[in-house]
Design a protein around this motif. Structure first.
Motif, PDB file in Angstrom:
ATOM      1  N   SER A  15      -5.391  -0.999   3.932  1.00 23.14           N
ATOM      2  CA  SER A  15      -6.682  -0.106   4.060  1.00 23.14           C
ATOM      3  C   SER A  15      -7.535  -0.549   2.700  1.00 23.14           C
ATOM      4  O   SER A  15      -8.609  -0.201   2.890  1.00 23.14           O
ATOM      5  CB  SER A  15      -6.110   1.246   3.984  1.00 23.14           C
ATOM      6  OG  SER A  15      -5.172   1.474   2.852  1.00 23.14           O
ATOM      7  N   SER A  16      -6.949  -0.780   1.610  1.00 26.62           N
ATOM      8  CA  SER A  16      -7.717  -0.766   0.334  1.00 26.62           C
ATOM      9  C   SER A  16      -8.870  -1.821   0.417  1.00 26.62           C
ATOM     10  O   SER A  16      -9.951  -1.345   0.085  1.00 26.62           O
ATOM     11  CB  SER A  16      -6.850  -1.226  -0.600  1.00 26.62           C
ATOM     12  OG  SER A  16      -5.678  -0.367  -1.033  1.00 26.62           O
ATOM     13  N   PRO A  17      -9.015  -2.958   1.026  1.00 27.84           N
ATOM     14  CA  PRO A  17      -9.861  -3.965   0.924  1.00 27.84           C
ATOM     15  C   PRO A  17     -11.186  -3.792   2.158  1.00 27.84           C
ATOM     16  O   PRO A  17     -11.996  -4.335   2.066  1.00 27.84           O
ATOM     17  CB  PRO A  17      -9.367  -5.219   1.061  1.00 27.84           C
ATOM     18  CG  PRO A  17      -8.155  -5.085   1.451  1.00 27.84           C
ATOM     19  CD  PRO A  17      -7.570  -3.631   1.407  1.00 27.84           C
ATOM     20  N   ASP A  50      -0.485 -12.769   2.700  1.00 30.19           N
ATOM     21  CA  ASP A  50       0.800 -12.171   3.487  1.00 30.19           C
ATOM     22  C   ASP A  50       0.534 -11.962   5.122  1.00 30.19           C
ATOM     23  O   ASP A  50      -0.404 -11.910   5.377  1.00 30.19           O
ATOM     24  CB  ASP A  50       1.650 -11.013   2.995  1.00 30.19           C
ATOM     25  CG  ASP A  50       0.598  -9.587   2.583  1.00 30.19           C
ATOM     26  OD1 ASP A  50      -0.245  -9.638   3.115  1.00 30.19           O
ATOM     27  OD2 ASP A  50       1.052  -8.983   1.873  1.00 30.19           O
ATOM     28  N   TYR A  72      -2.015  -9.697  10.256  1.00 32.66           N
ATOM     29  CA  TYR A  72      -2.846  -9.833   9.268  1.00 32.66           C
ATOM     30  C   TYR A  72      -3.955 -10.770   9.623  1.00 32.66           C
ATOM     31  O   TYR A  72      -5.147 -10.765   9.204  1.00 32.66           O
ATOM     32  CB  TYR A  72      -2.307  -9.973   8.005  1.00 32.66           C
ATOM     33  CG  TYR A  72      -1.471  -8.712   7.296  1.00 32.66           C
ATOM     34  CD1 TYR A  72      -1.713  -7.459   7.741  1.00 32.66           C
ATOM     35  CD2 TYR A  72      -0.704  -9.208   6.461  1.00 32.66           C
ATOM     36  CE1 TYR A  72      -1.157  -6.479   7.411  1.00 32.66           C
ATOM     37  CE2 TYR A  72      -0.058  -7.875   5.876  1.00 32.66           C
ATOM     38  CZ  TYR A  72      -0.296  -6.558   6.362  1.00 32.66           C
ATOM     39  OH  TYR A  72       0.385  -5.365   5.811  1.00 32.66           O
ATOM     40  N   GLY A 104      -4.348  -5.481  -3.341  1.00 34.74           N
ATOM     41  CA  GLY A 104      -3.982  -4.212  -3.214  1.00 34.74           C
ATOM     42  C   GLY A 104      -3.005  -3.897  -3.698  1.00 34.74           C
ATOM     43  O   GLY A 104      -2.306  -4.700  -4.541  1.00 34.74           O
ATOM     44  N   LEU A 105      -2.434  -2.615  -3.778  1.00 34.23           N
ATOM     45  CA  LEU A 105      -1.043  -2.156  -4.729  1.00 34.23           C
ATOM     46  C   LEU A 105      -0.402  -1.351  -3.655  1.00 34.23           C
ATOM     47  O   LEU A 105      -0.574  -0.272  -3.142  1.00 34.23           O
ATOM     48  CB  LEU A 105      -1.709  -1.424  -5.884  1.00 34.23           C
ATOM     49  CG  LEU A 105      -0.223  -0.992  -6.881  1.00 34.23           C
ATOM     50  CD1 LEU A 105       0.231  -2.105  -7.429  1.00 34.23           C
ATOM     51  CD2 LEU A 105      -1.160  -0.086  -7.995  1.00 34.23           C
ATOM     52  N   GLY A 106       1.081  -1.748  -3.490  1.00 36.88           N
ATOM     53  CA  GLY A 106       1.826  -0.828  -2.698  1.00 36.88           C
ATOM     54  C   GLY A 106       2.284   0.393  -3.542  1.00 36.88           C
ATOM     55  O   GLY A 106       2.150   0.312  -4.793  1.00 36.88           O
ATOM     56  N   HIS A 162       4.433  -2.864  -5.323  1.00 35.23           N
ATOM     57  CA  HIS A 162       4.354  -4.246  -4.674  1.00 35.23           C
ATOM     58  C   HIS A 162       3.028  -4.880  -4.661  1.00 35.23           C
ATOM     59  O   HIS A 162       2.112  -4.200  -4.687  1.00 35.23           O
ATOM     60  CB  HIS A 162       5.227  -4.390  -3.362  1.00 35.23           C
ATOM     61  CG  HIS A 162       4.373  -3.687  -1.994  1.00 35.23           C
ATOM     62  ND1 HIS A 162       4.927  -3.220  -1.199  1.00 35.23           N
ATOM     63  CD2 HIS A 162       3.069  -3.859  -1.821  1.00 35.23           C
ATOM     64  CE1 HIS A 162       4.071  -2.845  -0.296  1.00 35.23           C
ATOM     65  NE2 HIS A 162       2.951  -3.202  -0.566  1.00 35.23           N
ATOM     66  N   GLY A 192       0.968  -8.030  -2.565  1.00 33.43           N
ATOM     67  CA  GLY A 192       1.626  -8.847  -1.383  1.00 33.43           C
ATOM     68  C   GLY A 192       2.456  -8.066  -0.921  1.00 33.43           C
ATOM     69  O   GLY A 192       2.533  -7.045  -0.739  1.00 33.43           O
ATOM     70  N   ASN A 198       3.597   1.990   5.993  1.00 28.16           N
ATOM     71  CA  ASN A 198       2.832   1.139   7.027  1.00 28.16           C
ATOM     72  C   ASN A 198       2.900   1.482   8.566  1.00 28.16           C
ATOM     73  O   ASN A 198       2.068   1.538   9.293  1.00 28.16           O
ATOM     74  CB  ASN A 198       3.047  -0.525   6.785  1.00 28.16           C
ATOM     75  CG  ASN A 198       2.599  -0.945   5.728  1.00 28.16           C
ATOM     76  OD1 ASN A 198       1.953  -0.270   4.868  1.00 28.16           O
ATOM     77  ND2 ASN A 198       2.727  -2.095   5.359  1.00 28.16           N
ATOM     78  N   PHE A 220      -0.594   2.398  10.088  1.00 26.27           N
ATOM     79  CA  PHE A 220      -1.064   1.228  10.821  1.00 26.27           C
ATOM     80  C   PHE A 220      -0.465   1.147  12.321  1.00 26.27           C
ATOM     81  O   PHE A 220      -0.923   0.800  13.064  1.00 26.27           O
ATOM     82  CB  PHE A 220      -1.131  -0.105  10.562  1.00 26.27           C
ATOM     83  CG  PHE A 220      -1.729  -0.272   9.162  1.00 26.27           C
ATOM     84  CD1 PHE A 220      -3.195  -0.217   9.042  1.00 26.27           C
ATOM     85  CD2 PHE A 220      -0.999  -0.153   7.910  1.00 26.27           C
ATOM     86  CE1 PHE A 220      -3.949  -0.319   8.042  1.00 26.27           C
ATOM     87  CE2 PHE A 220      -1.951  -0.271   6.703  1.00 26.27           C
ATOM     88  CZ  PHE A 220      -3.194  -0.107   6.684  1.00 26.27           C
ATOM     89  N   LYS A 235      -1.354   6.083  -5.125  1.00 30.90           N
ATOM     90  CA  LYS A 235      -1.352   5.136  -5.942  1.00 30.90           C
ATOM     91  C   LYS A 235      -1.326   5.274  -7.337  1.00 30.90           C
ATOM     92  O   LYS A 235      -1.103   4.357  -8.148  1.00 30.90           O
ATOM     93  CB  LYS A 235      -2.454   3.973  -5.722  1.00 30.90           C
ATOM     94  CG  LYS A 235      -2.873   3.663  -4.202  1.00 30.90           C
ATOM     95  CD  LYS A 235      -1.610   2.745  -3.817  1.00 30.90           C
ATOM     96  CE  LYS A 235      -1.542   2.322  -2.259  1.00 30.90           C
ATOM     97  NZ  LYS A 235      -2.668   1.427  -1.805  1.00 30.90           N
TER      98      LYS A 235
HETATM   99  C1  GLP Z   1       0.583  -3.495   2.154  1.00 32.35           C
HETATM  100  C2  GLP Z   1       0.372  -5.067   1.924  1.00 32.35           C
HETATM  101  C3  GLP Z   1      -0.155  -5.341   0.809  1.00 32.35           C
HETATM  102  C4  GLP Z   1      -1.065  -4.212   0.247  1.00 32.35           C
HETATM  103  C5  GLP Z   1      -0.289  -2.834   0.175  1.00 32.35           C
HETATM  104  C6  GLP Z   1      -1.142  -1.830   0.074  1.00 32.35           C
HETATM  105  O1  GLP Z   1       1.798  -3.364   2.789  1.00 32.35           O
HETATM  106  N1  GLP Z   1       1.213  -6.088   2.261  1.00 32.35           N
HETATM  107  O2  GLP Z   1      -0.988  -6.619   0.609  1.00 32.35           O
HETATM  108  O3  GLP Z   1      -1.818  -4.640  -0.896  1.00 32.35           O
HETATM  109  O4  GLP Z   1       0.629  -2.848   1.080  1.00 32.35           O
HETATM  110  O5  GLP Z   1      -1.790  -1.587   1.173  1.00 32.35           O
HETATM  111  P1  GLP Z   1      -2.871  -0.351   1.531  1.00 32.35           P
HETATM  112  O6  GLP Z   1      -4.214  -0.925   0.839  1.00 32.35           O
HETATM  113  O7  GLP Z   1      -3.068   0.013   2.841  1.00 32.35           O
HETATM  114  O8  GLP Z   1      -2.427   0.894   0.723  1.00 32.35           O
END
Ligand code: GLP
Length: 240
Positions: free
Chosen positions: A38-40, A67, A80, A129-131, A135, A137, A162, A166, A201
């Motif tokens: 969702s971030s980008p 990824d 993706y 982005g950042l998990g 994490h 990627g 996720n 999603f 986050k």
């Molecule tokens: C996901 C993706 C990452 C993404 C992260 C954050 O699982 N694999 O690449 O940066 O988790 O997701 P979001 O931007 O939806 O918070």
């Protein structure tokens, strides 16, 4: 490390898009590393706007995505590849054959991905982005800092997050494996731009900047890179 704290996700996306546009304006053959999630999304919308206003062209740009879920065909709305086509590539002048996703289904096999990036001159600017668990990627906690692109297992926390975001909350629909650029692959990028918004986050952003650099928080590896920009909104940045 350059840390930019802005009021909200709209401001974050505006700034991130400006940085990406600038990269492409400086070098029309730029190689971009791209992210999903969702971030980008808002950042990509700003890039589309800039393209439609004739401010930037992507016709000679190449992209490498971070990824891909294992087993989801490119036609699956949560793959993706589908996301990238739908959220960005279908709306700009990039040549689709210049866009790569590590998937093994009908694009590049993960084991050839790093070599292909190298053959194309390396990634000039990597968007991340950042998990919530730190994490980047799909490199979950415990991933080796030496990792290259490979098949990876998703952490239970990632599957849950996720699923909610999603997959309509259906845990059984979320693949448990993925292909991901490794942490070393990401660190090979010349510049890195990480964006994070929202309170969920905050802990990971705090860890990125302040925790011991270790595989417990994959994002801490970024502190070893010489050109990283981190853009957060007030909520993601509330602990720093
Ligand atoms: C996901 C993706 C990452 C993404 C992260 C954050 O699982 N694999 O690449 O940066 O988790 O997701 P979001 O931007 O939806 O918070």
């Amino acid at each position: 490390m350059n840390i930019i704290k802005l009021a909200n996700e709209v401001e974050v996306a505006k700034k991130a898009a400006e940085i990406i546009e600038e990269e492409v304006k400086q070098n029309r053959n730029a190689v971009l590393g791209l992210a999903t999630g969702s971030s980008p999304i808002l950042t990509y919308q700003n890039l589309i706007k800039a393209f439609k206003a004739n401010e930037v062209s992507f016709s000679d740009v190449k992209t490498f995505n971070l990824d891909e879920y294992e087993g989801l065909q490119p036609t699956h709305p949560q793959s993706y590849r589908y996301f990238m086509n739908d959220q960005l590539f279908n709306h700009i002048d990039i040549k689709i054959e210049n866009t790569y996703v590590p998937e093994g289904i009908n694009n590049v096999r993960p084991e050839s991905y790093d070599e292909l990036i190298k053959e194309n001159g390396g990634i000039d600017l990597q968007l991340l982005g950042l998990g919530v668990n730190g994490h980047v990627g799909f490199n979950e906690p415990g991933t080796s800092f030496e990792s290259l692109t490979s098949e990876v297992d998703l952490a239970q926390e990632t599957i849950e997050v996720n699923a909610k975001k999603f997959f309509n909350g259906d845990l059984s629909e979320v693949p448990t494996k993925a292909y991901s650029m490794g942490l070393k692959s990401i660190m090979n990028a010349k510049k890195i731009l990480l964006i994070a918004t929202g309170e969920s986050k905050a802990e990971a952003i705090n860890a990125l900047l302040n925790a011991t650099i270790s595989e417990d928080w994959p994002c801490t590896i970024l502190r070893n890179h010489k050109d990283v920009t981190i853009i957060v909104d007030s909520e993601a940045g509330k602990l720093i």
